[in-house]
Structure formats: C-alpha cells, structure tokens
Design a protein around this motif. Structure first.
Motif, PDB file in Angstrom:
ATOM      1  N   THR A  37       0.551  -1.619  -0.315  1.00 37.77           N
ATOM      2  CA  THR A  37       0.651  -0.152   0.140  1.00 37.77           C
ATOM      3  C   THR A  37       0.546   1.474   0.077  1.00 37.77           C
ATOM      4  O   THR A  37       0.839   1.960  -0.774  1.00 37.77           O
ATOM      5  CB  THR A  37      -0.926  -0.012   0.585  1.00 37.77           C
ATOM      6  OG1 THR A  37      -0.318  -0.333   1.800  1.00 37.77           O
ATOM      7  CG2 THR A  37      -2.153  -1.246   1.172  1.00 37.77           C
ATOM      8  N   ARG A  60       3.191  12.885  15.667  1.00 37.42           N
ATOM      9  CA  ARG A  60       1.573  11.802  15.662  1.00 37.42           C
ATOM     10  C   ARG A  60       1.262  11.829  16.693  1.00 37.42           C
ATOM     11  O   ARG A  60       2.078  11.452  17.726  1.00 37.42           O
ATOM     12  CB  ARG A  60       1.569  10.739  15.123  1.00 37.42           C
ATOM     13  CG  ARG A  60       0.166   9.944  15.319  1.00 37.42           C
ATOM     14  CD  ARG A  60       0.291   8.936  13.888  1.00 37.42           C
ATOM     15  NE  ARG A  60      -1.145   7.967  14.171  1.00 37.42           N
ATOM     16  CZ  ARG A  60      -1.246   6.762  13.469  1.00 37.42           C
ATOM     17  NH1 ARG A  60      -0.683   6.719  12.480  1.00 37.42           N
ATOM     18  NH2 ARG A  60      -2.666   6.483  13.340  1.00 37.42           N
ATOM     19  N   ASN A  64      -3.966   8.375  18.370  1.00 40.04           N
ATOM     20  CA  ASN A  64      -4.086   8.143  16.815  1.00 40.04           C
ATOM     21  C   ASN A  64      -3.402   6.860  17.248  1.00 40.04           C
ATOM     22  O   ASN A  64      -2.229   6.702  16.739  1.00 40.04           O
ATOM     23  CB  ASN A  64      -3.604   8.826  16.009  1.00 40.04           C
ATOM     24  CG  ASN A  64      -4.239   8.278  14.371  1.00 40.04           C
ATOM     25  OD1 ASN A  64      -4.871   7.415  14.521  1.00 40.04           O
ATOM     26  ND2 ASN A  64      -3.890   9.335  13.478  1.00 40.04           N
ATOM     27  N   HIS A  69       1.556  -5.110  12.533  1.00 42.49           N
ATOM     28  CA  HIS A  69       1.677  -6.018  11.209  1.00 42.49           C
ATOM     29  C   HIS A  69       2.249  -7.393  11.406  1.00 42.49           C
ATOM     30  O   HIS A  69       3.130  -7.076  12.395  1.00 42.49           O
ATOM     31  CB  HIS A  69       2.403  -5.385  10.160  1.00 42.49           C
ATOM     32  CG  HIS A  69       2.572  -3.350   9.441  1.00 42.49           C
ATOM     33  ND1 HIS A  69       2.163  -2.765  10.208  1.00 42.49           N
ATOM     34  CD2 HIS A  69       1.669  -3.237   8.421  1.00 42.49           C
ATOM     35  CE1 HIS A  69       1.639  -2.046   9.558  1.00 42.49           C
ATOM     36  NE2 HIS A  69       1.155  -2.316   8.500  1.00 42.49           N
ATOM     37  N   THR A 118      -9.588  -1.961  21.795  1.00 41.88           N
ATOM     38  CA  THR A 118      -9.851  -2.582  20.031  1.00 41.88           C
ATOM     39  C   THR A 118      -8.043  -2.079  19.436  1.00 41.88           C
ATOM     40  O   THR A 118      -7.502  -1.770  20.349  1.00 41.88           O
ATOM     41  CB  THR A 118     -10.520  -1.822  19.573  1.00 41.88           C
ATOM     42  OG1 THR A 118     -10.056  -1.094  19.170  1.00 41.88           O
ATOM     43  CG2 THR A 118     -12.122  -2.493  19.989  1.00 41.88           C
ATOM     44  N   ARG A 122      -3.351  -6.636  10.677  1.00 40.79           N
ATOM     45  CA  ARG A 122      -2.769  -5.997   9.406  1.00 40.79           C
ATOM     46  C   ARG A 122      -1.867  -7.369   8.876  1.00 40.79           C
ATOM     47  O   ARG A 122      -0.895  -7.086   9.650  1.00 40.79           O
ATOM     48  CB  ARG A 122      -3.119  -4.841   8.328  1.00 40.79           C
ATOM     49  CG  ARG A 122      -1.327  -4.667   7.747  1.00 40.79           C
ATOM     50  CD  ARG A 122      -1.811  -3.394   5.998  1.00 40.79           C
ATOM     51  NE  ARG A 122      -1.207  -3.068   6.186  1.00 40.79           N
ATOM     52  CZ  ARG A 122      -1.114  -3.298   4.789  1.00 40.79           C
ATOM     53  NH1 ARG A 122      -1.348  -4.140   3.932  1.00 40.79           N
ATOM     54  NH2 ARG A 122       0.303  -2.745   3.471  1.00 40.79           N
ATOM     55  N   SER A 144       1.633   5.327   8.378  1.00 41.41           N
ATOM     56  CA  SER A 144       2.648   6.146   7.182  1.00 41.41           C
ATOM     57  C   SER A 144       3.740   5.579   7.280  1.00 41.41           C
ATOM     58  O   SER A 144       3.649   6.937   8.462  1.00 41.41           O
ATOM     59  CB  SER A 144       1.623   6.372   6.144  1.00 41.41           C
ATOM     60  OG  SER A 144       0.409   7.135   7.151  1.00 41.41           O
ATOM     61  N   SER A 182      -4.595   0.653   3.112  1.00 40.90           N
ATOM     62  CA  SER A 182      -4.871  -0.433   3.282  1.00 40.90           C
ATOM     63  C   SER A 182      -6.599   0.372   3.521  1.00 40.90           C
ATOM     64  O   SER A 182      -6.903   1.281   4.228  1.00 40.90           O
ATOM     65  CB  SER A 182      -4.877  -1.513   3.870  1.00 40.90           C
ATOM     66  OG  SER A 182      -4.597  -0.624   5.579  1.00 40.90           O
ATOM     67  N   ARG A 196     -11.765   3.455   7.220  1.00 39.36           N
ATOM     68  CA  ARG A 196     -11.202   3.909   5.536  1.00 39.36           C
ATOM     69  C   ARG A 196     -11.365   3.041   4.948  1.00 39.36           C
ATOM     70  O   ARG A 196     -10.664   1.309   4.670  1.00 39.36           O
ATOM     71  CB  ARG A 196      -9.947   3.453   6.402  1.00 39.36           C
ATOM     72  CG  ARG A 196      -8.692   4.994   5.150  1.00 39.36           C
ATOM     73  CD  ARG A 196      -7.517   4.676   6.252  1.00 39.36           C
ATOM     74  NE  ARG A 196      -6.419   3.643   5.939  1.00 39.36           N
ATOM     75  CZ  ARG A 196      -5.417   3.369   5.983  1.00 39.36           C
ATOM     76  NH1 ARG A 196      -4.548   4.516   6.941  1.00 39.36           N
ATOM     77  NH2 ARG A 196      -4.929   2.264   6.670  1.00 39.36           N
ATOM     78  N   SER A 230     -12.656   6.508  14.566  1.00 35.95           N
ATOM     79  CA  SER A 230     -12.189   5.993  14.224  1.00 35.95           C
ATOM     80  C   SER A 230     -10.606   6.894  14.986  1.00 35.95           C
ATOM     81  O   SER A 230     -11.213   8.479  14.169  1.00 35.95           O
ATOM     82  CB  SER A 230     -10.792   5.590  13.581  1.00 35.95           C
ATOM     83  OG  SER A 230      -9.353   5.297  12.939  1.00 35.95           O
ATOM     84  N   GLY A 232      -7.944   8.348  13.974  1.00 37.23           N
ATOM     85  CA  GLY A 232      -7.440   9.089  12.884  1.00 37.23           C
ATOM     86  C   GLY A 232      -8.004   9.952  11.613  1.00 37.23           C
ATOM     87  O   GLY A 232      -8.154  10.905  11.231  1.00 37.23           O
TER      88      GLY A 232
HETATM   89  O1  TXA Z   1      -1.673  -0.108   4.342  1.00 34.18           O
HETATM   90  C1  TXA Z   1      -1.758   0.834   5.545  1.00 34.18           C
HETATM   91  O2  TXA Z   1      -3.060   0.596   6.096  1.00 34.18           O
HETATM   92  C2  TXA Z   1      -0.894   1.639   6.191  1.00 34.18           C
HETATM   93  C3  TXA Z   1       0.527   0.361   6.308  1.00 34.18           C
HETATM   94  C4  TXA Z   1       1.537   0.846   6.894  1.00 34.18           C
HETATM   95  O3  TXA Z   1       0.106  -0.930   7.009  1.00 34.18           O
HETATM   96  N1  TXA Z   1      -0.734   1.769   7.492  1.00 34.18           N
HETATM   97  C5  TXA Z   1      -1.488   3.297   8.237  1.00 34.18           C
HETATM   98  O4  TXA Z   1      -1.137   3.240   8.988  1.00 34.18           O
HETATM   99  O5  TXA Z   1      -1.595   3.461   7.003  1.00 34.18           O
HETATM  100  P1  TXA Z   1      -1.664   4.602   9.317  1.00 34.18           P
HETATM  101  O6  TXA Z   1      -1.428   4.318  10.767  1.00 34.18           O
HETATM  102  O7  TXA Z   1      -1.353   5.988   9.009  1.00 34.18           O
HETATM  103  O8  TXA Z   1      -3.328   4.780   9.534  1.00 34.18           O
HETATM  104  C6  TXA Z   1      -4.080   3.056  10.533  1.00 34.18           C
HETATM  105  C7  TXA Z   1      -5.071   4.291  10.601  1.00 34.18           C
HETATM  106  C8  TXA Z   1      -5.311   5.084  11.673  1.00 34.18           C
HETATM  107  O9  TXA Z   1      -6.510   6.670  10.929  1.00 34.18           O
HETATM  108  C9  TXA Z   1      -6.014   5.170  12.978  1.00 34.18           C
HETATM  109  O10 TXA Z   1      -6.524   6.314  13.262  1.00 34.18           O
HETATM  110  C10 TXA Z   1      -6.855   3.952  12.424  1.00 34.18           C
HETATM  111  O11 TXA Z   1      -5.749   3.575  11.555  1.00 34.18           O
HETATM  112  N2  TXA Z   1      -6.793   3.047  13.729  1.00 34.18           N
HETATM  113  C11 TXA Z   1      -5.654   1.780  14.179  1.00 34.18           C
HETATM  114  N3  TXA Z   1      -6.093   1.342  14.954  1.00 34.18           N
HETATM  115  C12 TXA Z   1      -7.462   2.012  15.724  1.00 34.18           C
HETATM  116  C13 TXA Z   1      -8.274   0.820  16.348  1.00 34.18           C
HETATM  117  N4  TXA Z   1      -7.947   0.219  16.944  1.00 34.18           N
HETATM  118  N5  TXA Z   1      -9.278   1.552  16.526  1.00 34.18           N
HETATM  119  C14 TXA Z   1      -9.918   2.453  15.908  1.00 34.18           C
HETATM  120  N6  TXA Z   1      -9.447   3.180  14.289  1.00 34.18           N
HETATM  121  C15 TXA Z   1      -7.900   2.475  14.227  1.00 34.18           C
END
Ligand code: TXA
Ligand code: MG
Length: 344
Positions: A37, A60, A64, A69, A118, A122, A144, A182, A196, A230, A232
């Motif tokens: 991704t 960050r 968040n 992985h 939670t 991935r 990311s 993703s 997302r 979420s 984010g």
């Molecule tokens: O493709 C991807 O998902 C990439 C690659 C590196 O694997 N990773 C990625 O991570 O996009 P990040 O941290 O940029 O985005 C993850 C999103 C964030 O918006 C975060 O708030 C949400 O996932 N997230 C993570 N854990 C969560 C949870 N337990 N509940 C709700 N949202 C969560």
C-alpha cells in the motif's frame, strides 16, 4: 539520529539484508519498510517505548492508534480476540491491503492502540514486509511513514523527504503497488463497519459479509464535537501546503474551468492524462486516464507532493465518484482538500 538506508531488489535474495533491520526492531528502534500500500514506519508492536518513538518520528498525537503487522493471518489470535468473520476476511483478502479492528489482548501495549481496548491488525502481501515481520518474530506496529498530516509515501524518495534523521533505518524496496493505505474494517459481531476505504472495496467485502456499513466520516465532514469511530478521522490528512479544491461538475466544464483558472491565476491542477495537452504543462500533473482508478490511486499521493513543488497557491482536481476504488480516492482527496468542493 543517523538514518541508515538499505536498497533491496525484490527479485533477488535479500533475507540477509534484513538481519540488521530485524535487530533494530527487536531492540526497540525504528525501521521504515515497503508494503504493497504505502511505506510503514515500523517498531516492535509489543514494546510501549517503540510506539513512543514512532509517534515522535511522525509528529503524531499519541491518541491516534497504530496498526500491527503480522506475518500470517492466524497470528492475529495471539494479539486479538478473533471470530469467524475475521477468518472469512482472512481467507478472502489476506495477505493483502486489509486491516481488521478487533478487541485486543493484554500483550499489546495501550500506547500502541492509543489507549483503546481494540487493535488494528494487518497481514501485508509485500514480500519484503512479510520477510521482515517473520524474521523479527514479533508484530510490527507501523503507521504510514510520513510526517503527520502529509501525504503517505509510496516510494523511498518521499520517505527520505520526511524521515531522514528521524528513524534508525529506511529500507528502499521500490514503488508501492497500490499507493493508497489499506482498507480498514471494524468487526462488530457478524457485521462490519468500513472506517477507511482502500483497494479492497465495499463490494468485495459484501461478498464475504452481507452487512457492511460505511462510517459517516468516510465521506462527510465530522460535526464539531462528534466522536469519530477511528481517531485518525479527526485529523487533517494528506494535505499539500497549497490549498486543494475539488471540482464537482461534468468533465468538460471542469476542464474549461481549469484552463481558464490556469491562465488567469497560475494555479496548479491534477488532471487526467487525456486532458494534459489542453493545459499548461508546467502547472499540471496527470494522474492516469479518466477511467483507470488503479493508476489514479497509485499516483495520488505522489501527485499531491509534486503539485506542491510547482509553487502555486491553489491546486484544482476533479472530484472522484464514489464507486468501487473511487470511494478510496474520494475519501483521501476530500481530506487533503479539507472538504473544499466547488460546484462547476
Ligand atoms: O496500508 C496501511 O494501512 C499502512 C501500511 C503501512 O500498512 N498503514 C497506515 O497506518 O496507513 P496509519 O497509522 O497511517 O493509519 C491507520 C489508521 C489511523 O487512522 C488510526 O486512527 C486507525 O487506523 N486505527 C488504528 N487502530 C485503530 C483502532 N483500534 N480503532 C480504530 N481505528 C484505528
Ligand atoms: Mg497515515
């Protein structure tokens, strides 16, 4: 901090090259690695301190949460309470660009999940990501690899722009196949909520689970004081320094508007390949042909970064449709544009 860069050719043997990277992860350091991704900024997902380093490198907010992985879909059982729906999703889409949110087990530190009960899991399909996670033997927590708020990096060049001097190592594995992060879903009993959109579309998810809700914030602006599903969702994302404005109208009218605006104000545009010859080439970036959403997805973040370098105060782009992969493009672009849509 001195950042070591290693370059990996996916087609040749690279396992040895990952030894140092895995040692860094296991001793609490940070390594940027390629996925299918976008690039991820990885640390040991079982160490609270590693999460702190990741948040610091990205700038960050630590509420968040990070995605962990894993090397094999069944590893999720060690870190989360999984159910049947998870296994149906795993069967259909893993390894691949899908993240699943489930109740977390004790071993995952709260600093990784931003204090939530939670965890997002991935299993990436990129061979270098897979080999690195396997070698480490621990889950790799990774957001990311961009500075918070900037477009996610899809090649090592953009990782270096943001992360040089901020992480211990960068693994250059070439360009990312998909270019958008993703798809994220949350499992609630037998139903899913799409948090997302990504390359695994809602239609694809519907083949596995008949109840797939779309979280309102995927398309709409969060109301003030509204609590997002979420964390984010509440942050501005993918934003270039220039103001991005999305144009909503039929394609001919939008193109005429772009041509006129370029002449009168010198704005930059993201256009379709077939429109480039009508526009000012010094102020235009083509993101793929009109109907080739996969190429548009692959080029979007790079195009936003490159559009910024053109130095214009404003960037115009077409508003994507909501169908198929269009939903993921729409979701990223309305965030990059801070929901600024102009009707034409
Ligand atoms: O493709 C991807 O998902 C990439 C690659 C590196 O694997 N990773 C990625 O991570 O996009 P990040 O941290 O940029 O985005 C993850 C999103 C964030 O918006 C975060 O708030 C949400 O996932 N997230 C993570 N854990 C969560 C949870 N337990 N509940 C709700 N949202 C969560
Ligand atoms: Mg991100």
């Amino acid at each position: 901090m001195n950042t070591k860069i290693i370059r990996i050719n996916k087609e040749t043997e690279y396992s040895e090259q990952l030894t140092e990277a895995s040692e860094i992860i296991l001793t609490g350091g940070t390594v940027v690695f390629p996925t299918e991704t976008v690039y991820g900024l990885g640390g040991n997902g079982l160490l609270a301190d590693a999460a702190q380093k990741i948040y610091a490198a990205k700038g960050r907010p630590s509420d968040n949460p990070l995605i962990i992985h894993i090397a094999e879909p069944c590893d999720a059982e060690k870190y989360a309470f999984v159910n049947d729906v998870y296994y149906r999703l795993a069967e259909a889409f893993m390894p691949g660009p899908l993240t699943v949110i489930m109740p977390k087990r004790e071993c995952i530190p709260l600093s990784v999940t931003g204090g939530l009960d939670t965890v997002a899991v991935r299993c990436p399909s990129h061979p270098v990501a897979h080999a690195l996670i396997k070698k480490c033997g621990v889950p790799i927590a990774a957001p990311s690899a961009n500075i918070s708020g900037r477009p996610s990096p899809t090649s090592a060049k953009y990782v270096e722009e943001d992360m040089l001097g901020r992480v211990d190592m960068i693994i250059d594995g070439g360009e990312c196949e998909i270019g958008l992060e993703s798809t994220i879903v949350k499992i609630d009993g037998n139903s899913l909520t799409l948090l997302r959109p990504g390359a695994i579309t809602r239609d694809a998810l519907l083949c596995v689970c008949e109840d797939v809700k779309i979280a309102p914030a995927v398309i709409h602006k969060l109301a003030e004081n509204e609590k997002p599903l979420s964390p984010g969702m509440k942050y501005r994302h993918y934003a270039p320094n220039a103001d991005l404005v999305l144009l909503d109208g039929n394609s001919d009218d939008v193109l005429s508007f772009m041509i006129n605006e370029q002449k009168s104000t010198g704005c930059a545009v993201l256009c379709y390949d077939e429109e480039l010859s009508c526009l000012n080439p010094d102020l235009s970036i083509a993101i793929g042909t009109r109907n080739d959403l996969a190429t548009q997805a692959k080029k979007l973040f790079t195009s936003l970064r490159e559009a910024d370098k053109l130095g214009a105060a404003k960037i115009y782009a077409h508003l994507p449709t909501l169908d198929g992969l269009g939903l993921a493009l729409y979701n990223r672009m309305i965030r990059a544009a801070a929901h600024t849509i102009k009707k034409i």
